[in-house]
Design an enzyme around this catalytic site. Structure first.
Site, PDB file in Angstrom:
ATOM      1  N   HIS A  88      44.689  42.695  35.253  1.00 45.91           N
ATOM      2  CA  HIS A  88      44.388  41.891  34.898  1.00 45.91           C
ATOM      3  C   HIS A  88      42.548  41.840  35.453  1.00 45.91           C
ATOM      4  CE1 HIS A  88      42.301  38.517  37.434  1.00 45.91           C
ATOM      5  NE2 HIS A  88      42.640  37.828  36.485  1.00 45.91           N
ATOM      6  N   ASP A 143      49.092  45.703  42.211  1.00 42.11           N
ATOM      7  CA  ASP A 143      48.498  44.182  42.400  1.00 42.11           C
ATOM      8  C   ASP A 143      49.682  43.725  41.806  1.00 42.11           C
ATOM      9  OD1 ASP A 143      47.901  41.582  40.846  1.00 42.11           O
ATOM     10  OD2 ASP A 143      46.396  42.838  39.763  1.00 42.11           O
ATOM     11  N   GLN A 200      51.109  39.028  39.895  1.00 35.45           N
ATOM     12  CA  GLN A 200      52.491  38.072  39.244  1.00 35.45           C
ATOM     13  C   GLN A 200      53.668  38.669  39.594  1.00 35.45           C
ATOM     14  OE1 GLN A 200      51.414  35.863  37.078  1.00 35.45           O
ATOM     15  NE2 GLN A 200      49.444  35.959  37.462  1.00 35.45           N
ATOM     16  N   LYS A 212      50.073  31.796  44.034  1.00 32.03           N
ATOM     17  CA  LYS A 212      51.321  31.832  42.458  1.00 32.03           C
ATOM     18  C   LYS A 212      52.209  32.299  44.175  1.00 32.03           C
ATOM     19  CE  LYS A 212      47.321  34.789  40.559  1.00 32.03           C
ATOM     20  NZ  LYS A 212      46.513  33.635  39.660  1.00 32.03           N
ATOM     21  N   CYS A 259      41.700  36.039  31.654  1.00 35.78           N
ATOM     22  CA  CYS A 259      41.133  37.553  32.386  1.00 35.78           C
ATOM     23  C   CYS A 259      41.652  38.985  32.419  1.00 35.78           C
ATOM     24  CB  CYS A 259      41.002  37.493  33.916  1.00 35.78           C
ATOM     25  SG  CYS A 259      40.415  35.601  34.333  1.00 35.78           S
TER      26      CYS A 259
HETATM   27  N1  C6P Z   1      45.731  35.674  37.551  1.00 37.34           N
HETATM   28  C1  C6P Z   1      45.991  33.690  35.695  1.00 37.34           C
HETATM   29  O1  C6P Z   1      46.055  32.793  35.229  1.00 37.34           O
HETATM   30  P1  C6P Z   1      42.888  35.723  42.626  1.00 37.34           P
HETATM   31  O2  C6P Z   1      42.263  35.068  41.729  1.00 37.34           O
HETATM   32  O3  C6P Z   1      43.009  37.056  43.627  1.00 37.34           O
HETATM   33  O4  C6P Z   1      44.330  34.880  43.010  1.00 37.34           O
HETATM   34  O5  C6P Z   1      44.364  36.908  41.615  1.00 37.34           O
HETATM   35  C2  C6P Z   1      43.801  37.462  40.555  1.00 37.34           C
HETATM   36  C3  C6P Z   1      44.507  38.529  39.861  1.00 37.34           C
HETATM   37  C4  C6P Z   1      44.777  39.951  39.953  1.00 37.34           C
HETATM   38  N2  C6P Z   1      46.199  40.230  38.937  1.00 37.34           N
HETATM   39  C5  C6P Z   1      46.870  39.380  38.341  1.00 37.34           C
HETATM   40  C6  C6P Z   1      47.829  40.373  37.116  1.00 37.34           C
HETATM   41  C7  C6P Z   1      46.595  38.544  38.298  1.00 37.34           C
HETATM   42  O6  C6P Z   1      47.452  37.574  37.458  1.00 37.34           O
HETATM   43  C8  C6P Z   1      45.607  37.212  38.553  1.00 37.34           C
HETATM   44  C9  C6P Z   1      45.087  35.911  38.988  1.00 37.34           C
HETATM   45  C10 C6P Z   1      45.269  34.371  36.900  1.00 37.34           C
HETATM   46  O7  C6P Z   1      46.446  34.832  35.080  1.00 37.34           O
HETATM   47  C11 C6P Z   1      43.826  33.568  37.532  1.00 37.34           C
HETATM   48  S1  C6P Z   1      42.746  34.852  36.077  1.00 37.34           S
END
Ligand code: C6P
Length: 421
Positions: free
Chosen positions: A131, A205, A208, A231, A369
């Site tokens: 991401h 990270d 997910q 999430k 993203c």
């Molecule tokens: N992905 C998706 O629809 P935040 O925004 O900080 O809570 O998470 C960012 C982020 C970082 N790593 C991964 C693997 C992610 O999937 C995400 C967030 C969302 O896939 C929004 S782009």
């Protein structure tokens, strides 16, 4: 709602869905089917009620007052830290730093680790399926080079190539636990073993990972693990950075301000111990306590059952979706998690998403993203269906019906255009 074959579910799905009032809502006259859980999950009643209870009964700033409410709010905030510790099996509660989310957690490490350990010419290894949150923070460090561990055509990370990418300039390896686009579950323990043979720390990270897999940071032996509350059925604006005590102690503070200091003079400031050194300013204690409620909710159902249910949905959805004319999937690695990304020949992903939306079905469309993943497959965007613990087989049937309608609509349009040409 009527759910056919309730015995297909490893827990009482009807009762679980009752905990999420939003699932009863209608969109354009159709019962909502929410398949955008990778972006954010819906919240159970217990989480929303916890927020309300805290604002009504225990609202005060934490770590600051001697008065009753402040003490109570502080106790709840620190109890929430302990819940997070238990959820990921960290050794100490002070290894749990509250942040705004995964993005801030990764930026914290990139910034602090960068200041302490990275010089121009040094290298950070990331994967090709990251991401943007795990690419851009490293690119903000002047002169630091990204090396990229590729994935195979089916979305499997090529961990066999990791050793070959490591050089004397490699200072940290930063990879996603589960890809938000491909659903691949990466072998984090193996990656950590390889990295540690070279004395290189590993950041994961876990945005997910945390909602779908049991995470034991000691068993995985990772040095940092980042995730977001929203999430995993918690509120927005709260997240976690787990860091091994030895690493957190070595890193300088990320931001300066209240709560993160020990003693301040105009000449010199000394810092508070862990985890407060990394928590400048008033922390989101409403968020931390609501997050702990969300983690309790997940624990009550059991991550093993949730993962089994979601894998069942993935297998069923693949079998049904394959029947759709011209569908192409992205990411079919063995053991993949609850994400299915695809395109349908000749139909723009936004068009697919728009028609599904009119049928009450929420999916994500676009680059998710993760533009390097799109570049790898030579597409601008994809349609993504991502499952959560409350989704059902009946909802998958609605999706499949919806996609047949999408194909019907756009085929008719193409035929009309051909006929009038
Ligand atoms: N992905 C998706 O629809 P935040 O925004 O900080 O809570 O998470 C960012 C982020 C970082 N790593 C991964 C693997 C992610 O999937 C995400 C967030 C969302 O896939 C929004 S782009």
């Amino acid at each position: 709602m009527s759910i056919k074959q309730n015995d297909r579910y490893p827990y009482d799905i009807v009762a679980v869905r009752d905990d999420f009032p939003i699932l009863q809502s209608e969109v354009y006259g159709n019962r909502l089917v929410y398949f955008d859980n990778g972006a954010t999950t819906q919240k159970p009643r217990s989480v929303v009620e916890k927020i309300e209870r805290n604002y009504y009964n225990t609202n005060a700033n934490v770590h600051r007052g001697v008065h009753f409410l402040s003490q109570q709010a502080t106790d709840e905030h620190e109890a929430a830290r302990e819940v997070v510790r238990g959820f990921i099996n960290a050794r100490f509660a002070h290894e749990v730093v509250f942040t705004r989310g995964t993005t801030e957690s990764i930026n914290l490490v990139a910034s602090s680790f960068g200041k302490a350990f990275l010089e121009p010419g040094d290298e950070v290894i990331v994967s090709q399926m990251e991401h943007h949150s795990n690419i851009v923070p490293w690119q903000l460090l002047p002169g630091v080079k990204l090396k990229v561990l590729p994935f195979a055509e089916d979305g499997t990370l090529q961990v066999g190539q990791l050793e070959g990418l490591i050089s004397s300039r490699t200072k940290i390896i930063s990879v996603t636990h589960i890809s938000n686009t491909l659903g691949t579950v990466n072998p984090i323990k193996e990656i950590a073993q390889i990295a540690h043979r070279h004395n290189i720390p590993v950041l994961v990270d876990g945005a997910q990972g945390i909602p779908h897999e049991k995470v034991d940071v000691q068993e995985l032996d990772v040095d940092f693990y980042a995730f977001s509350g929203h999430k995993v059925y918690g509120p927005t604006g709260i997240g976690v950075l787990y860091g091994k005590e030895e690493w957190l102690n070595k890193l300088p503070p990320y931001q300066g301000g209240g709560d993160m200091i020990d003693h301040v003079t105009f000449e010199k400031t000394t810092f508070a111990p862990l985890p407060f050194k990394f928590e400048a300013g008033t922390p989101d204690y409403i968020g931390s306590t609501a997050l702990s409620e969300a983690l309790r909710y997940v624990q009550q159902i059991g991550l093993d059952k949730i993962a089994a249910h979601e894998r069942g949905l993935v297998a069923y959805a693949y079998a049904e979706l394959r029947k759709i004319d011209g569908i192409r999937f992205y990411g079919e690695a063995v053991g993949k998690s609850s994400v299915i990304s695809f395109n349908i020949d000749g139909i723009h992903p936004y068009d697919v998403g728009t028609v599904l939306d009119k049928l009450g079905i929420a999916v994500r469309t676009g680059h998710h993203c993760a533009q390097p993943v799109m570049q790898t497959f030579g597409v601008e965007g994809m349609v993504r269906v991502s499952f959560a613990l409350y989704n059902t087989y009946d909802e998958v049937d609605r999706l499949v019906e919806g996609l047949h309608r999408v194909v019907g609509i756009f085929k008719r349009q193409t035929n009309r255009k051909k006929a009038s040409a």
